[in-house]
Design a protein around this motif. Structure first.
Motif, mmCIF file in Angstrom:
data_model
loop_
_atom_site.group_PDB
_atom_site.id
_atom_site.type_symbol
_atom_site.label_atom_id
_atom_site.label_comp_id
_atom_site.label_asym_id
_atom_site.label_seq_id
_atom_site.Cartn_x
_atom_site.Cartn_y
_atom_site.Cartn_z
ATOM 1 N N PHE A 194 5.842 12.522 3.714
ATOM 2 C CA PHE A 194 4.911 11.391 3.730
ATOM 3 C C PHE A 194 5.659 10.079 3.991
ATOM 4 C CE2 PHE A 194 1.187 9.003 2.861
ATOM 5 C CZ PHE A 194 1.578 7.887 2.150
ATOM 6 N N GLN A 195 6.772 9.915 3.299
ATOM 7 C CA GLN A 195 7.543 8.684 3.473
ATOM 8 C C GLN A 195 8.106 8.590 4.885
ATOM 9 O OE1 GLN A 195 10.247 7.760 0.363
ATOM 10 N NE2 GLN A 195 11.113 6.010 1.442
ATOM 11 N N SER A 207 5.291 7.744 7.119
ATOM 12 C CA SER A 207 4.923 6.335 6.913
ATOM 13 C C SER A 207 5.922 5.412 7.587
ATOM 14 C CB SER A 207 4.865 6.002 5.419
ATOM 15 O OG SER A 207 3.807 6.684 4.808
ATOM 16 N N ALA A 217 0.836 -1.199 0.000
ATOM 17 C CA ALA A 217 0.000 0.000 0.000
ATOM 18 C C ALA A 217 0.873 1.251 0.000
ATOM 19 C CB ALA A 217 -0.923 0.001 1.215
ATOM 20 N N SER A 218 1.949 1.190 0.765
ATOM 21 C CA SER A 218 2.875 2.323 0.810
ATOM 22 C C SER A 218 3.508 2.543 -0.562
ATOM 23 C CB SER A 218 3.943 2.061 1.867
ATOM 24 O OG SER A 218 4.859 3.121 1.906
ATOM 25 N N GLU A 219 3.860 1.431 -1.216
ATOM 26 C CA GLU A 219 4.450 1.534 -2.551
ATOM 27 C C GLU A 219 3.438 2.122 -3.541
ATOM 28 O OE1 GLU A 219 7.551 1.101 -3.365
ATOM 29 O OE2 GLU A 219 7.158 1.559 -5.465
ATOM 30 N N SER A 220 2.189 1.676 -3.431
ATOM 31 C CA SER A 220 1.147 2.230 -4.301
ATOM 32 C C SER A 220 0.974 3.721 -4.050
ATOM 33 C CB SER A 220 -0.184 1.525 -4.048
ATOM 34 O OG SER A 220 -0.098 0.182 -4.426
ATOM 35 N N ALA A 221 1.002 4.096 -2.771
ATOM 36 C CA ALA A 221 0.869 5.519 -2.436
ATOM 37 C C ALA A 221 2.047 6.309 -3.003
ATOM 38 C CB ALA A 221 0.784 5.694 -0.926
ATOM 39 N N ARG A 222 3.232 5.736 -2.902
ATOM 40 C CA ARG A 222 4.413 6.431 -3.442
ATOM 41 C C ARG A 222 4.284 6.630 -4.956
ATOM 42 N NH1 ARG A 222 7.918 2.539 -0.695
ATOM 43 N NH2 ARG A 222 7.677 3.092 1.468
ATOM 44 N N ARG A 223 3.764 5.592 -5.643
ATOM 45 C CA ARG A 223 3.585 5.709 -7.097
ATOM 46 C C ARG A 223 2.568 6.810 -7.440
ATOM 47 N NH1 ARG A 223 2.870 -0.367 -7.691
ATOM 48 N NH2 ARG A 223 5.004 -1.096 -7.619
ATOM 49 N N ALA A 224 1.487 6.822 -6.654
ATOM 50 C CA ALA A 224 0.463 7.838 -6.900
ATOM 51 C C ALA A 224 1.031 9.239 -6.699
ATOM 52 C CB ALA A 224 -0.734 7.616 -5.991
ATOM 53 N N VAL A 225 1.811 9.391 -5.653
ATOM 54 C CA VAL A 225 2.432 10.699 -5.382
ATOM 55 C C VAL A 225 3.405 11.057 -6.497
ATOM 56 C CG1 VAL A 225 3.993 11.930 -3.816
ATOM 57 C CG2 VAL A 225 2.103 10.590 -2.890
#
Length: 161
Positions: free
Chosen positions: A72-73, A76, A44-52
């Protein structure tokens, strides 16, 4: 009756030991669930990073977006570290509690086994003493009968004389 009570207590101690083993298995299962949740959180964190990252390409101010991403990172990672720490501490505490319960159950079981062995030995000794007393009573009966017969013979001899 004492042996039955001790046997029942031994059975309860063994049941407590089994319960402690089951609880330990549940703790290991909880650890596996934690690892799976951590993997999902990482995804989920990786997905969030991609979205950002995709959003940052669309924004005019790259520095602002990068700063937000960094914060954010960090947040997280901080939250993940706090979560991991809390779960590990809870797991350690729970495992320690389970191990103490298991050790207590084992100690109780061993004490009950010793008490059962002592009761069995005591019972056997009492049975042996009762058997010896019965043998002595039989021997005393035989001696008494022999003495009565000797007394009767002596009385008959005295009467003849």
């Amino acid at each position: 009756r004492t042996e039955a009570a001790l046997a029942a207590a031994l059975a309860r101690a063994e049941a407590a030991e089994m319960t402690a083993a089951e609880a330990s298995a549940r703790a290991e299962s909880a650890e596996a669930a934690h690892r799976a949740a951590s993997r999902e959180a990482a995804l989920a964190s990786e997905s969030a990073r991609r979205a950002v990252s995709e959003a940052s390409a669309e924004l005019a101010d790259m520095r602002g977006v990068e700063e937000k991403m960094r914060r954010f990172q960090e947040e997280s990672e901080r939250r993940a570290a706090v979560f991991d720490s809390a779960v590990l501490e809870a797991t350690r505490t729970f495992r320690g509690s389970l191990e103490r319960e298991r050790d207590d159950a084992l100690g109780e079981r061993d004490a009950l086994k010793r008490a059962l062995a002592e009761a069995t030995a005591s019972s056997r000794a009492a049975a042996d003493r009762a058997e010896r007393a019965e043998s002595l009573a039989r021997a005393s009966d035989v001696s008494r009968r022999e003495a009565e017969e000797a007394a009767e013979r002596a009385a008959e001899s005295a009467a003849k004389a």
